[in-house]
Design an enzyme around this catalytic site. Structure first.
Site, mmCIF file in Angstrom:
data_model
loop_
_atom_site.group_PDB
_atom_site.id
_atom_site.type_symbol
_atom_site.label_atom_id
_atom_site.label_comp_id
_atom_site.label_asym_id
_atom_site.label_seq_id
_atom_site.Cartn_x
_atom_site.Cartn_y
_atom_site.Cartn_z
ATOM 1 C CE1 TYR A 132 -4.200 -1.484 0.298
ATOM 2 C CE2 TYR A 132 -3.347 -2.684 2.187
ATOM 3 C CZ TYR A 132 -4.331 -2.490 1.242
ATOM 4 O OH TYR A 132 -5.449 -3.277 1.230
ATOM 5 C CB SER A 134 -2.704 -3.564 -6.820
ATOM 6 O OG SER A 134 -4.042 -4.040 -6.826
ATOM 7 C CG ASP A 135 -2.801 -5.121 -0.276
ATOM 8 O OD1 ASP A 135 -3.847 -5.803 -0.391
ATOM 9 O OD2 ASP A 135 -2.200 -5.010 0.806
ATOM 10 C CD1 TRP A 136 -9.248 -6.964 -2.115
ATOM 11 C CD2 TRP A 136 -7.175 -7.512 -2.727
ATOM 12 N NE1 TRP A 136 -9.293 -8.192 -2.744
ATOM 13 C CE2 TRP A 136 -8.046 -8.555 -3.129
ATOM 14 C CE3 TRP A 136 -5.826 -7.648 -3.032
ATOM 15 C CZ2 TRP A 136 -7.608 -9.692 -3.802
ATOM 16 C CZ3 TRP A 136 -5.376 -8.787 -3.704
ATOM 17 C CH2 TRP A 136 -6.268 -9.784 -4.075
#
Ligand code: BGC
Length: 794
Positions: free
Chosen positions: A257, A288-290
């Protein structure tokens, strides 16, 4: 060098390829190789992507959104509770049928829903020991077998890619997610990560090493800007990922993030493309991260940086607009689509393999219990307070015996079928004081506090420690005369989305916990009886202020669903503890070198930290305590046993470093069980290197190995290989990794306290350039001076 082995089992691959119509005549007796390498899948993916429209390629790049499979394209055999999907493509007229992939958390086991609407069957997964506990085993074979069982549950339930292992560095004890991570040391982190990846992927399913990189705190994690020197990042925060890529080539990497030196990691081409894919030759997919980064406005920047997949997605239209505006090219989209499809084509969903939905949960519970017990760390054991005889009458105190934590909260949670609490584990092994257990059960029922689950995870309970009331005082007094030993269980919960506090009730004991230790210790010691503390914690807590008051401390961490049984196995001596600390236990929080900078500085006055200075540079954890001679409560690598071990004949048996980057060092030592019971020993090699151009920590872990179970008197020779690449330090000025010339000392030691170990020595005759790196990668923002960032220097 990166490895290119495909970890799929030959037979299952054969079946999958046949089912996918890719391979005809697949036959176990065929002389042709059954296992294809990544180049094969890449070729297939390129051929497939050439047939896809731009819209279909964008469907691959952008997940379908959060929460359900509703918007996902071509989901077959859905799995309720997965964290995300990779969209498929369905164009029947042209024979294109790419099923969606299912991606599920997480680091302590598969997180899917246990129940499904309109379905009476259950889909529980095993809750394994948390990452920190697994790392404390120092046993890559054990951890690999845990990974293999996790991967089996994925195959059984139809999940394609695990969103794990978590491999961030435990820079500071207060990071709420430390439990998901392995260690403060990158070598141990990298080896453990590789073991999980290789284990999981042996089932023909994928893993995602995360969060790449610098997500070492949770406070304002979506915006925090890590400011540090390239050497700091390279040697400490990236190296574990590098080792895992090198030794296991995972299917996927998840970016983090946070920002690094002013730019979101997922927008950093130097990191995602130049370092990860270029220098390390990672050839899988990057996601990606969420909801990470500036995805709402500038998703295309993530693709430009070299990231392939955006999760949970819903950015197809936005990416199309970026193409229309000329910000993103179709060629870049095609490249990402190929990276994604290369992994998709390996997956069970792609091959439409049937799901069994019947993992052997009983066998996995046995393995979870073994892994938990073999990894727990015995911190203190005065006058052999432990192990307890099977007949010992146990008085068990502390609310945590009832409210036992199997793991941390958030996406690292697991929906397990059961949990054995510490109270239950003790009761199944020893005669216990039923009055005390009933007292704590009642207290828990009347005082428990429910917390809503976050990040897709279930809710959980906490409960304050019971005050030492008159009622509890009488129970303590009675127990001290009637029972033979006291076991006090203390717990700490933490998880995704928040960091811990350095105050009472978290890093420090709460007042009621201190009072309990005082009251129980004085009552039991007055009767000549022992007091044992069990720590069911997510990470480091203070021990300095109270350890001297008790006879034994077992650091159980969170051992998953079998926590209670694993604790009883160690307390009873059924399992001789052989875990050792993967993180230092400092003398106080104030003595942690990042305590002044964590969790960052609020530069815009909104109450949230913005800039997080990596002020201690490479001096993280034991690198700091040993270099600057700071006392700790328990050093990194430390752990007691019920037996004792001798370290004999340490030697450097091979030194091919003269041949340069391809060279290596081999050391051996003979470990002998010098005590009275069987046990295992984790031996560690710390190297002290000369300083020519570069300052270095006094010692750094460069290798480790664990013996098999040794009977009293038995010996095993352990061998440790240190390739030049792992000996090297990062020379920023020269954009290279180098092994400096001079005299080295290697300590083959039971812990990072090498004071009693006589080192073996070796010499490197001239500087070895191990590899060249990307000039300027990860540079400090212009105008920021290294000396103001890194304040801990030699
Ligand atoms: C976490 C990831 C996780 C993802 C999907 C994010 O909030 O940071 O570790 O894999 O959610 O659940």
């Amino acid at each position: 060098m990166p490895i290119t082995t495909t970890k799929m089992k030959a037979v299952s691959l054969c079946v999958s390829l046949a089912l996918a119509g890719i391979l005809v005549g697949c036959n176990q007796n065929d002389s042709a190789p059954l296992v294809k390498d990544d180049a094969y899948y890449r070729g297939q993916a390129e051929a497939m992507v050439a047939r896809l429209t731009l819209g279909e390629k964008l469907d691959l790049l952008s997940g379908p959104g959060y929460g359900s499979a509703d918007g996902a394209i071509n989901v077959k055999q859905d799995v309720a509770g997965v964290a995300g999907y990779i969209n498929g493509v369905l164009r029947s007229a042209d024979g294109i049928d790419i099923p969606a992939l299912k991606l599920a958390d997480g680091p302590a086991g598969l997180r899917i829903n246990a129940n499904r609407d309109g379905d009476s069957a259950s889909y529980h997964a095993t809750a394994w020991p948390i990452g920190t506990l697994l790392a404390s085993s120092w046993d890559v074979n054990l951890v690999r077998s845990v990974g293999a069982a996790m991967g089996d549950e994925m195959r059984q339930y139809g999940v394609d890619i695990l969103l794990a292992p978590g491999m961030n560095i435990q820079r500071n004890p207060l990071n709420g997610r430390n439990f998901e991570y392995y260690s403060e040391d990158p070598l141990l982190t990298g080896k453990m990560g590789a073991a999980i990846v290789n284990g999981v992927e042996s089932n023909g399913v994928g893993t995602t090493i995360k969060h790449f990189f610098g997500n070492n705190s949770e406070t304002n994690r979506n915006q925090i800007n890590d400011i540090g020197e390239p050497r700091t990042f390279r040697e400490i925060y990236l190296r574990g990922f590098q080792i895992a890529v090198d030794e296991s080539q995972p299917w996927a990497v998840m970016t983090s993030y946070n920002k690094v030196n002013g730019t979101y990691v997922n927008e950093r081409k130097d990191t995602v493309t130049e370092v990860l894919r270029g220098e390390w030759q990672f050839d899988g997919l990057v996601m990606s991260d969420w909801f990470a980064g500036d995805v709402a406005n500038n998703a295309y920047k993530q693709v430009l940086a070299g990231q392939d997949l955006i999760e949970p997605g819903n950015v197809k239209e936005q990416l199309q607009q970026s193409i229309d505006k000329g910000d993103l090219s179709e060629a870049k989209v095609t490249e990402a689509a190929i990276n994604i499809l290369t992994q998709v084509m390996k997956s069970p969903s792609y091959s439409q393999l049937p799901v069994g939905n019947s993992p052997d949960l009983a066998a996995h519970a046995t393995l979870a219990r073994q892994a938990g017990a073999e990894s727990m760390v015995l911190l203190r054991n005065e006058a052999s307070a432990l192990p307890l005889a099977a007949t010992s009458k146990v008085a068990s105190f502390g609310i945590n015996q009832t409210n036992t934590y199997k793991g941390g909260t958030g996406s690292g949670d697991v929906n397990a079928a059961s949990l054995t609490t510490i109270a239950q584990g003790l009761a199944s092994r020893f005669p216990v004081s039923e009055a005390l257990q009933a007292y704590y059960r009642d207290f828990y029922e009347n005082n428990k506090v429910y917390h809503e689950g976050q990040f897709g995870a279930k809710g959980y309970y906490t409960c304050a420690e019971a005050a030492v009331s008159p009622a509890l005082t009488s129970l303590i007094t009675a127990a001290a005369s009637e029972q033979e030993v006291a076991v006090i269980s203390l717990g700490r919960q933490a998880g995704e989305g928040a960091d811990r506090s350095s105050g009472k009730g978290d890093y420090l004991l709460g007042d009621d916990e201190s009072a309990l230790i005082d009251a129980v210790s004085s009552a039991f010691h007055a009767q000549g009886k022992k007091v044992v503390v069990v720590l069911n914690v997510n990470g480091v807590i203070d021990t300095a202020q109270w350890s001297h008051k008790v006879d034994a401390i077992l650091l159980a961490y969170m051992a998953g669903q079998e926590t209670g049984h694993a604790v009883a196995d160690v307390l009873s001596g059924t399992v001789n503890p052989s875990g050792k600390l993967a993180q230092s236990f400092p003398a106080s929080y104030a003595s942690v070198p990042s305590s002044g900078s964590f969790p960052g500085e609020d530069t815009d006055g909104d109450g949230e930290p913005d800039d997080l200075y990596y002020n201690e540079g490479i001096y993280v954890g034991y690198r700091y305590y040993s270099t600057f001679e700071q006392a700790v409560s328990y050093p990194f690598g430390f752990g007691l046993s019920y037996t004792s071990f001798g370290y004999g004949s340490p030697a450097v048996t091979q030194n091919t470093l003269v041949s340069g980057a391809a060279g290596s060092l081999v050391l051996t030592a003979t470990i002998t069980n010098t005590g009275a019971v069987s046990g295992k020993e984790a031996a560690q090699v710390y190297v002290s290197a000369p300083e020519v151009k570069l300052k270095k920590p006094t010692i750094e872990l460069k290798a480790f190995a664990k013996t098999k179970q040794l009977a009293p008197g038995a010996s095993e020779q352990l061998s440790f290989t240190i390739p030049a690449s792992l000996l090297a330090s990062f020379d920023e000025a020269g954009n290279q990794w180098i092994v400096e010339p001079g005299n080295y000392s290697a300590y083959i030691s039971p812990s990072s306290d090498v004071s009693a170990t006589v080192p073996v020595t070796f010499t490197v005759s001239k500087e070895i350039v191990v590899s060249h790196t990307t000039a300027g990668a990860l540079a400090l923002p212009s105008g920021v001076d290294a000396a103001t960032v890194t304040t801990v220097t030699k």
